[in-house]
Write an enzyme that holds these catalytic residues in place. Structure first.
Site, PDB file in Angstrom:
ATOM      1  N   ASP A  81       0.830  -1.200   0.000  1.00 40.41           N
ATOM      2  CA  ASP A  81       0.000   0.000   0.000  1.00 40.41           C
ATOM      3  C   ASP A  81       0.874   1.265   0.000  1.00 40.41           C
ATOM      4  OD1 ASP A  81      -2.440   1.317   0.065  1.00 40.41           O
ATOM      5  OD2 ASP A  81      -3.215   0.182   1.767  1.00 40.41           O
TER       6      ASP A  81
ATOM      7  N   TRP B 243      -2.767   3.494  -5.795  1.00 42.26           N
ATOM      8  CA  TRP B 243      -4.000   4.176  -6.207  1.00 42.26           C
ATOM      9  C   TRP B 243      -3.830   4.986  -7.496  1.00 42.26           C
ATOM     10  CZ3 TRP B 243      -2.445   6.626  -1.160  1.00 42.26           C
ATOM     11  CH2 TRP B 243      -2.533   5.693  -0.112  1.00 42.26           C
ATOM     12  N   GLY B 244      -2.942   4.528  -8.385  1.00 36.66           N
ATOM     13  CA  GLY B 244      -2.772   5.211  -9.671  1.00 36.66           C
ATOM     14  C   GLY B 244      -1.918   6.468  -9.615  1.00 36.66           C
TER      15      GLY B 244
ATOM     16  N   ASP C 124      -9.882   3.782  -3.706  1.00 36.52           N
ATOM     17  CA  ASP C 124     -10.602   2.587  -3.242  1.00 36.52           C
ATOM     18  C   ASP C 124     -12.020   2.485  -3.810  1.00 36.52           C
ATOM     19  OD1 ASP C 124      -8.324   2.300  -1.795  1.00 36.52           O
ATOM     20  OD2 ASP C 124      -9.317   2.124   0.151  1.00 36.52           O
TER      21      ASP C 124
HETATM   22  C1  GLA Z   1      -5.889   1.386   1.256  1.00 31.87           C
HETATM   23  C2  GLA Z   1      -6.022   0.391   0.103  1.00 31.87           C
HETATM   24  C3  GLA Z   1      -7.148  -0.576   0.406  1.00 31.87           C
HETATM   25  C4  GLA Z   1      -6.880  -1.299   1.724  1.00 31.87           C
HETATM   26  C5  GLA Z   1      -6.686  -0.292   2.845  1.00 31.87           C
HETATM   27  C6  GLA Z   1      -6.201  -0.941   4.122  1.00 31.87           C
HETATM   28  O1  GLA Z   1      -6.980   2.227   1.342  1.00 31.87           O
HETATM   29  O2  GLA Z   1      -6.236   1.058  -1.113  1.00 31.87           O
HETATM   30  O3  GLA Z   1      -7.293  -1.504  -0.659  1.00 31.87           O
HETATM   31  O4  GLA Z   1      -5.732  -2.101   1.574  1.00 31.87           O
HETATM   32  O5  GLA Z   1      -5.713   0.694   2.486  1.00 31.87           O
HETATM   33  O6  GLA Z   1      -6.005  -0.008   5.147  1.00 31.87           O
END
Ligand code: GLA
Length: 379
Positions: free
Chosen positions: A127, A162-163, A184
């Site tokens: 992440d 996230w891109g 997300d």
């Molecule tokens: C981010 C990721 C999610 C998940 C959460 C966990 O938001 O994008 O997919 O893994 O963290 O905290």
């Protein structure tokens, strides 16, 4: 390691968030096998955030599983999952802490990679929360990729930034096998269709070895779990699974597979959709240009598959029913070629005949159809 096809499996986050424990994970592994999901390709069981203690081990500096949630430790979980013929995935973060506030891998990449390898992990999601500003994200992911390789264990490397920073340009170069390209997901049709349609232009960067990850599916949440809303319908779930399949996204289930209903299970096991998703060539879909006025609010895609097959996806994006069409002349199949497409409806498995020039159907709001198409000589 080489990852030929979009990974398939299950991830704990969309349903359970931080409320994970050994029992949930082992029961999920059981359910994947009992329901035959493993037979159609779902193989990774991935524990997301909130699995570890808030502090590293003071002596070794290693991440330690929370003993309340995982009383037998992670190797025990790995052994259980492997004994079922499945593969084991876990989660960490490139930053100082995870998004849930647990210790991140920044500055500990090589030690953490070894810890995950010692747990016998086959897949690691990394992440992007709490990333220090002084270092490039791509450098951190390259570092973790090399740390994973240095363990000597085959571990699928799932980038989750996230891109940010046009990740499609560098995810493959740093050793990623899949990369999250958006914020997300949550279980709302406009949101998840926005995720998919927003990646149309980037799908040409997906190819065997490294895939654009549209996020874990929300299909089957049905109002329960962290990413759920009260706005769901089976037709919309079918559209989500169809566009994830057509776009060649990894297929990571996010629902509680222990409680899945029969209709949803059949969708998630749909042979033709999975075959299209897992096509070994992975060639990005071609979007048909809207050439007719009534085509606003609809989308038609054509994908070249391996073995002389094609996939066609038709989507009515509007909030009311409408006609959706694909024009084969736009694809070069004009009547003078003597060829037409035999269309197999992916949802029913049935042939809908041979068509040339165009194909048009009436669609309910937010609905979709996927066809496996074979080019045949007309009689
Ligand atoms: C981010 C990721 C999610 C998940 C959460 C966990 O938001 O994008 O997919 O893994 O963290 O905290």
């Amino acid at each position: 390691m080489f990852v030929q096809k979009p990974p398939m499996g299950w991830n704990s986050w969309n349903t359970f968030g931080g409320n994970i424990n050994e029992q949930v994970i082992l029961e999920t592994a059981d359910a994947i096998v009992e329901k035959g999901l493993d037979k159609v390709g779902y193989e990774y069981v991935v524990i997301d955030d909130c699995w570890c203690k808030k502090q590293r081990d003071p002596e070794t500096g290693r991440l330690v599983a929370d003993p309340e949630k995982f009383p037998h430790g992670m190797k025990y979980v790995a052994d259980y999952i492997h004994a079922k013929g499945l593969k084991f995935g876990m989660y960490t973060c490139a930053g100082v802490t995870t998004c849930g506030g647990y210790p991140g891998s920044f500055g500990h990449e090589f030690l953490d990679a070894q810890t995950f390898a010692d747990f016998e992990v086959d897949y690691l999601k990394v992440d992007y929360c709490a990333k220090p500003a002084m270092i490039e994200g791509s450098t951190l992911y390259l570092k973790m990729s090399m740390a994973l390789r240095a363990t000597g264990r085959d571990i699928v490397f799932s980038i989750c930034n996230w891109g940010r920073h046009d990740v499609h340009n560098w995810a493959r170069s740093v050793g990623g096998h899949l990369y999250r390209s958006t914020e997300d997901i949550c279980d709302s049709y406009p949101l998840y269709m926005g995720i998919a349609l927003g990646q149309e232009k980037n799908l040409v960067y997906s190819a065997p070895g490294c895939f654009n990850d549209l996020d874990m599916l929300t299909v089957g949440l049905a109002g329960e779990g962290l990413a759920s809303t009260s706005q769901f319908s089976f037709i919309e779930y079918r559209t989500q699974f169809s566009i994830w399949s057509l776009f060649g996204s990894p297929l990571m289930l996010g629902c509680d597979v222990r409680k899945i209903d029969d209709e949803t299970l059949a969708l998630l096991k749909n042979e033709i959709l999975i075959r299209i998703n897992q096509d070994p060539d992975y060639r990005a879909p071609i979007k048909q240009k809207p050439i007719r006025i009534f085509m606003e609010g609809q989308a038609a895609y054509f994908r070249v598959l391996s073995d002389n097959e094609y996939a066609i996806g038709l989507f009515n994006l509007q909030d009311e029913e409408a006609d959706v069409a694909i024009f084969f002349a736009e694809l070069g199949i004009t009547p003078d070629t003597g060829y037409g497409f035999e269309l197999i409806n992916a949802y029913t498995g049935k042939s809908e005949g041979v068509h040339d020039e165009f194909f048009q159907e009436h669609f309910a709001a937010h609905s979709s159809r996927i066809y496996l198409a074979k080019l045949v000589k007309k009689k």
